[in-house]
Structure formats: C-alpha cells, structure tokens
Design a protein around this motif. Structure first.
Motif, PDB file in Angstrom:
ATOM      1  N   GLY A  50     105.900 -39.888 -13.361  1.00  0.00           N
ATOM      2  CA  GLY A  50     104.495 -40.063 -13.354  1.00  0.00           C
ATOM      3  C   GLY A  50     104.197 -41.382 -12.797  1.00  0.00           C
ATOM      4  N   GLY A  51     105.095 -42.410 -12.855  1.00  0.00           N
ATOM      5  CA  GLY A  51     104.580 -43.668 -12.737  1.00  0.00           C
ATOM      6  C   GLY A  51     104.029 -44.467 -13.696  1.00  0.00           C
ATOM      7  N   TRP A  52     104.258 -43.871 -15.155  1.00  0.00           N
ATOM      8  CA  TRP A  52     103.708 -44.777 -16.599  1.00  0.00           C
ATOM      9  C   TRP A  52     104.571 -45.863 -16.806  1.00  0.00           C
ATOM     10  CZ3 TRP A  52     106.502 -45.434 -21.387  1.00  0.00           C
ATOM     11  CH2 TRP A  52     105.703 -45.487 -22.393  1.00  0.00           C
ATOM     12  N   SER A  53     103.810 -46.967 -16.800  1.00  0.00           N
ATOM     13  CA  SER A  53     104.237 -48.246 -16.942  1.00  0.00           C
ATOM     14  C   SER A  53     104.556 -48.734 -18.306  1.00  0.00           C
ATOM     15  CB  SER A  53     103.219 -49.339 -16.248  1.00  0.00           C
ATOM     16  OG  SER A  53     103.033 -48.998 -14.995  1.00  0.00           O
ATOM     17  N   GLY A  54     104.466 -47.975 -19.339  1.00  0.00           N
ATOM     18  CA  GLY A  54     104.971 -48.557 -20.613  1.00  0.00           C
ATOM     19  C   GLY A  54     103.999 -48.663 -21.764  1.00  0.00           C
ATOM     20  N   ARG A  55     102.622 -48.968 -21.389  1.00  0.00           N
ATOM     21  CA  ARG A  55     101.534 -48.836 -22.238  1.00  0.00           C
ATOM     22  C   ARG A  55     100.762 -47.574 -22.433  1.00  0.00           C
ATOM     23  NH1 ARG A  55      98.475 -53.941 -19.410  1.00  0.00           N
ATOM     24  NH2 ARG A  55      98.844 -52.406 -17.621  1.00  0.00           N
ATOM     25  N   ALA A  56     100.259 -47.585 -23.505  1.00  0.00           N
ATOM     26  CA  ALA A  56      99.507 -46.263 -24.126  1.00  0.00           C
ATOM     27  C   ALA A  56      98.602 -46.043 -23.219  1.00  0.00           C
ATOM     28  CB  ALA A  56      99.249 -46.451 -25.374  1.00  0.00           C
ATOM     29  N   THR A  57      97.837 -46.898 -22.418  1.00  0.00           N
ATOM     30  CA  THR A  57      96.815 -46.531 -21.645  1.00  0.00           C
ATOM     31  C   THR A  57      96.790 -46.471 -20.102  1.00  0.00           C
ATOM     32  OG1 THR A  57      96.348 -48.911 -21.511  1.00  0.00           O
ATOM     33  CG2 THR A  57      95.035 -47.867 -23.221  1.00  0.00           C
ATOM     34  N   ASP A  58      98.410 -46.687 -19.837  1.00  0.00           N
ATOM     35  CA  ASP A  58      98.682 -46.441 -18.474  1.00  0.00           C
ATOM     36  C   ASP A  58      98.898 -45.086 -18.198  1.00  0.00           C
ATOM     37  OD1 ASP A  58      99.087 -49.370 -18.113  1.00  0.00           O
ATOM     38  OD2 ASP A  58     101.349 -49.293 -18.800  1.00  0.00           O
ATOM     39  N   PRO A  59      98.431 -44.941 -16.399  1.00  0.00           N
ATOM     40  CA  PRO A  59      98.351 -43.526 -16.267  1.00  0.00           C
ATOM     41  C   PRO A  59      99.804 -43.140 -16.003  1.00  0.00           C
ATOM     42  CG  PRO A  59      97.511 -45.157 -14.623  1.00  0.00           C
ATOM     43  CD  PRO A  59      97.729 -45.801 -15.839  1.00  0.00           C
ATOM     44  N   GLY A  60      99.978 -41.662 -15.604  1.00  0.00           N
ATOM     45  CA  GLY A  60     101.004 -41.171 -15.245  1.00  0.00           C
ATOM     46  C   GLY A  60     102.252 -40.950 -16.161  1.00  0.00           C
ATOM     47  N   ASP A  61     101.805 -40.750 -17.500  1.00  0.00           N
ATOM     48  CA  ASP A  61     102.475 -40.081 -18.485  1.00  0.00           C
ATOM     49  C   ASP A  61     103.194 -38.947 -18.395  1.00  0.00           C
ATOM     50  OD1 ASP A  61     104.234 -40.692 -20.835  1.00  0.00           O
ATOM     51  OD2 ASP A  61     102.471 -40.694 -22.222  1.00  0.00           O
ATOM     52  N   LEU A  62     103.799 -38.655 -17.406  1.00  0.00           N
ATOM     53  CA  LEU A  62     104.675 -37.407 -17.078  1.00  0.00           C
ATOM     54  C   LEU A  62     105.954 -37.404 -16.610  1.00  0.00           C
ATOM     55  CD1 LEU A  62     104.107 -34.238 -16.723  1.00  0.00           C
ATOM     56  CD2 LEU A  62     103.748 -34.884 -14.361  1.00  0.00           C
TER      57      LEU A  62
END
Length: 582
Positions: A70-82
């Motif tokens: 999903g494009g999650w960048s590594g931080r807890a608040t980053d979107p795309g955590d899929l």
C-alpha cells in the motif's frame, strides 16, 4: 466466528509475525508493517481452523509472497499500511466475506470481534472491540476501543487481523495499530473501503449499493487501462466534481491519490449511485482508444437513472447538443461539451477544452458516440449552442465524420442555438411560454427583415416581436453591424425560430429584388402551413434536396441557416458548467 476458517497466522523463519485473512482462494491481506522486515518471497501462512489439507508441508504453512504493497513508509502514522500476500497454490477454504462500509457503526455500537496471535496463544485468541465513531483519522483509520474494561488488549500479534461483526462474521476492516501500553485498551482499524484504495480488486468484494461485483470489476479494469497512459490531461479531483455536481459531497480533505481512488470513493462513499457512471463518461473523454472510450461511456451497460432528471415536457425530438463556449483560457480556445437527450434524460458524452482548429473533429467524434444512446424510434436533432458572434458558423456543412465528407446537415436535422440566450433564465422562461402558445397554432407567423430594414430601431423591433411574431426570416446574414443589431433584437425578443442566408446581400437601401428578398419569398413558400415543431425536419429535407442533381430549384437551401430553440427538449441543467480538466 466458529465457521471462520479464513483467519491466518503469518510467519517467517518459524517466528509468528502477525495475523491476516484470506480474501480469495490465493490472496491474504495483512498489514505492511507485519511483513516489512522479512524477505518478501519467503513467508508462511497457516490457517488457524482450516482443514488439514491447507496447512502445507507438515504444520509449517503454505509458502506465500508479497504481491502488493500500500505504500507504507515505515512510521506508525504513515498511510498505506496494507500488504497482499499470494499463496503458491489455491486453497479450498471459503474466503472471508465483507459487510457494507457503514455496517461497523451505529447506535447502539456494533460489537466487533478480532482474532489474533499474540505471544503464548499459538492457536489464537479473540478480542472484543467497537468503533469509537465513523470519522476517519487522517482520512485513513477508525479508532477502536475495548468492548469491556477487562478484555483482551490489542497486543502484538493482532496486527493484520480481520475486524468482524460479532453477529454475522462479516469483515469491516483490519487491525493496523494498538496502544503501546496494555492498560490503554484501544487501537486502530483500517476500514475495508480504505484498504480497497490500495488494492483495487478488493472493491469487488465489498458491497456497494447500486453496483454489482461485475460492474465494479469492469470499471477497475477500465481505470487501470487508462492509468497506464504516460500522460493524462485530466485530474481525479476535477472528474469527481463533475460527477457529483455543485451540490454533491465535497472532496476528501487530502484529495485523491489517483483515478481509482476517485472512482472507488464514488462507489463506496457517495450515496448517488449514478455518480460513478457520470465519472466513467467524463473519463472517456480523455481516452484515445475508441473501444475503451465506448466502453466507459456505456458503463455500467444497463439502463440507469438520468444524470440530471427528466426533461420538462413532451418533445418529438431526441437532441444531441454540442455546446461550444469560450474557455476563458485564451481567445483561440473553446470548451466543447456534447450531450445526448434520450429516454427523457440527459447524458454528457464528452467535454474538452480545445484550440479552434480541434473543435470540429472533436465534435464529430462525440456526436457519433452520442448516437449509441438513441433507439431506432428516436428522432435525432443535432443542435449547436454557439457564442452569439459565431452563430453564422456553417456547422450544417461540417463533414459528418473523419471518414465521411458528406455535410452533417444532409445526414440529420441541424439547428443552432444562441449560447447567451440559452443561459438566460428570463429568456428561457419567455421561450417556454411562446412554445405553449405555438402548440395551439397550426402554423407560425413569420416576420420578414429584408435588406432595407437594416436602419430600424432595434429596441422597437424587440418589443414588437415579443407580441407579433413566432419566427423571423432575415434576407441578410448577421455580418454587418446593422444586421447584427437586428439579429440580437430578435434573440432578445425570445423568438423561437430565426432563419437567414449565410451569405448573399449585406444590406442597404433599394434592394427590393436582391437575393435576400428572393430567399424570403422561398421561405414563405416552403414553410407555409407547417407547424413550428416540424421546422428542423423540413429544413433538413430542403438541405438534402439541394444536393440532388435533378433539383436545381432547391439549391437556395444549401445556404440556409436555422436557429430553432424549444427549451422543453433542450433544458439547461444546473451541472456541466465546468470542465474536468483542472
């Protein structure tokens, strides 16, 4: 929950990383952060309650690899955590089923179950939660809070677990975060409709009122095909605004990531089930491939409600409207919008801002597409709404298509409309009143304006025509200043029909036997005893006759222009006032 065999544990190198759930016979959903620190091709998936034939080699699980992120960048608040995992073979387990996007919320709150794999729970364990509210945090998450003060907290091992409705077992989302302290019993859920932004095939599994699974699959494939284009002239935000109209739901605070994000938002969040169809029709305007363009404009391929409501009043015509308006981005650029009125409804076929040399070709293309909405019983009428200073444009002699050089006016009835008058509420009201009177008259009264009339007072003409004429015949084209003023006076009088020659005499004194006078004599002869509603058809016949080699007496009609406006069959909607190009 006792039949939910699709819950899975995801491991790597013998260590449990988190939870997930099966959504097709080969695909598992989990959080991107669950699989972030391991080889993307070396995961193992174990079904907590599946039959023995799905456990793979021994109890080590089935090999799986990450195929979508999903494009999650590594931080807890980053979107795309899929993340989407693909199993190395299909399994016989029935996948999870999804609830509608609004099913997780209500009053009283809905009880939600979560099945995860925290430490010391190899077989998994349940947690009971509820959604705090349906408001998205940062446009991405919903807050979860414990159902009771003493239940199982969302500890590590729950990440990636499905959030289900306790009474039906249907999935409403996925656990994406938990509180850092076990004393704080809350967490975050990535709702199912948000997950579908990042993995479009998921949208087909989530119920959305007004659209079938097959229709959503088709739209997804169309958007994917278009998204492969290197450069697109449209922006999703502009397309969305056109789809919902001026009074529709506002844009999401962060806009849209891409075309699919906008399409899925319309499918899942906008109550108007016709909005997605309008989005598809506008998107077609930017497609070069003719087959894809046609598929988008006809999607969803079944009768659908009108885009702007029923046409007011009965009409014998099914018009195709071509509006050519100044774009505001330069004197040589125009906004071209083509619509079709069929079955009592209006549908936008295409909209594009173009330089003047691109207007004719684009209009031809869209008019041809518009015919797909007409049935064999519809009487077509091609109407060009033009700026007042361009009403003498010879649209009737435009070639019918890129491969057909015959004049458009010989193919179908062609009329012009004054764009300024069309956008005047007062004049449209007066036109509607005039047509109500005309319906009770067998013939229309024509007022003649010949070459010698150029010097008369335009204001007096306007007032006089409002009460004494149903149509105006000009012996001169609206070129010279004097002729243009009389032409404008007739338009302001709300006269429904104007006829004139595009060339011939330019006006002046002592012109009793000029071509303009002969033109008016022929008009009076040909239109006598004819109801005004049939004028477009009669003028079409005259234009066709002018091309026949054995009818030289009809050549005069080759230069004939017709302004014919009946607001009942060409109502001006509140939408379509802006281009999807931003």
């Amino acid at each position: 929950m006792t039949t939910a065999s699709w819950h899975v544990r995801i491991s790597y190198g013998g260590q449990t990383l988190g939870a997930g759930f099966l959504v097709t016979d080969r695909h598992v959903l989990t959080c991107a952060h669950v699989v972030a620190r391991a080889d993307a091709d070396a995961f193992r998936v174990t079904f907590a309650h599946g039959p023995t034939d799905v456990h793979g080699d021994g109890r080590d699980g089935i090999p799986a690899r990450v195929v979508r992120h999903g494009g999650w960048s590594g931080r807890a608040t980053d979107p795309g955590d899929l993340a989407v995992l693909e199993l190395d073979r299909p399994v016989s387990v029935e996948p999870a089923r999804f609830a509608a996007p609004s099913a997780a919320y209500g009053e009283p709150p809905r009880r939600l179950y979560v099945y995860g794999f925290p430490k010391r729970y190899d077989e998994g364990t349940l947690a009971e939660y509820r959604a705090t509210a349906d408001q998205l945090i940062a446009g991405e998450w919903v807050q979860l809070e414990a159902w009771t003060p003493h239940g199982q907290p969302l500890a590590p091992g729950f990440s990636g677990a499905a959030v289900t409705l306790a009474d039906s077992g249907l999935v409403v989302g996925m656990v994406s975060a938990a509180a850092h302290s076990p004393e704080i019993r809350n967490g975050r859920m990535l709702p199912a409709q948000v997950m579908a932004r990042y993995w479009p095939p998921l949208g087909e599994l989530i119920p959305t009122p007004g659209h079938t699974r097959r229709e959503k699959q088709q739209l997804r494939e169309f958007v994917a095909a278009m998204s492969r284009e290197e450069e697109l002239e449209c922006r999703p935000e502009g397309l969305y605004r056109d789809a919902v109209g001026a009074l529709g739901p506002p844009l999401p605070a962060k806009g849209f990531r891409d075309l699919w994000d906008a399409a899925w938002y319309l499918l899942s969040e906008v109550p108007d089930s016709t909005a997605a169809a309008r989005f598809a029709a506008r998107l077609a305007d930017f497609v070069e491939d003719a087959r894809l363009r046609g598929a988008l404009r006809s999607w969803p391929g079944r009768p659908r409600p009108g885009t702007r409501g029923p046409v007011a009043g009965a009409s014998p015509w099914s018009p195709i409207l071509v509006e050519i308006a100044p774009s505001g981005s330069g004197d040589d650029r125009f906004l071209v919008e083509v619509s079709v009125y069929a079955g009592g409804n209006r549908r936008l076929v295409g909209s594009r801002t173009l330089p003047v040399d691109g207007v004719q070709g684009y209009a031809q293309e869209c008019v041809d597409e518009a015919y797909r909405d007409l049935t064999e019983d519809d009487r077509e009428l091609i109407a060009f709404a033009l700026p007042r200073r361009r009403l003498n444009t010879d649209v009737a002699h435009w070639r019918r298509s890129a491969t057909d050089e015959s004049p458009l006016g010989s193919f179908a009835p062609v009329v012009v409309l004054d764009l300024e008058r069309r956008r005047s509420g007062a004049l449209q009201h007066k036109l509607a009143q005039k047509w109500r009177l005309l319906d009770d008259r067998p013939v229309a009264r024509m007022h003649r304006i010949g070459c010698g009339s150029v010097g008369q007072d335009p204001v007096r003409l306007t007032v006089g025509l409002r009460h004494g004429a149903d149509m105006v015949g000009f012996g001169i084209p609206p070129r010279a200043d004097g002729a243009r003023k009389l032409f404008e006076a007739s338009l302001n009088a709300a006269v429904p029909v104007l006829l004139w020659p595009r060339s011939a005499c330019r006006g002046g004194p002592d012109h009793q036997d000029c071509p303009g006078a002969r033109f008016l004599d022929r008009l009076a002869e040909q239109l006598a005893e004819l109801p005004p509603s049939e004028l477009p058809s009669r003028i079409h016949e005259l234009r066709m006759q002018s091309y026949l080699p054995d009818a030289p007496q009809a050549r005069w009609a080759d230069d004939l222009a017709l302004l014919w406006e009946d607001p009942r069959c060409l109502p001006e909607p509140t939408g379509y006032q802006h281009s999807p190009v931003r």
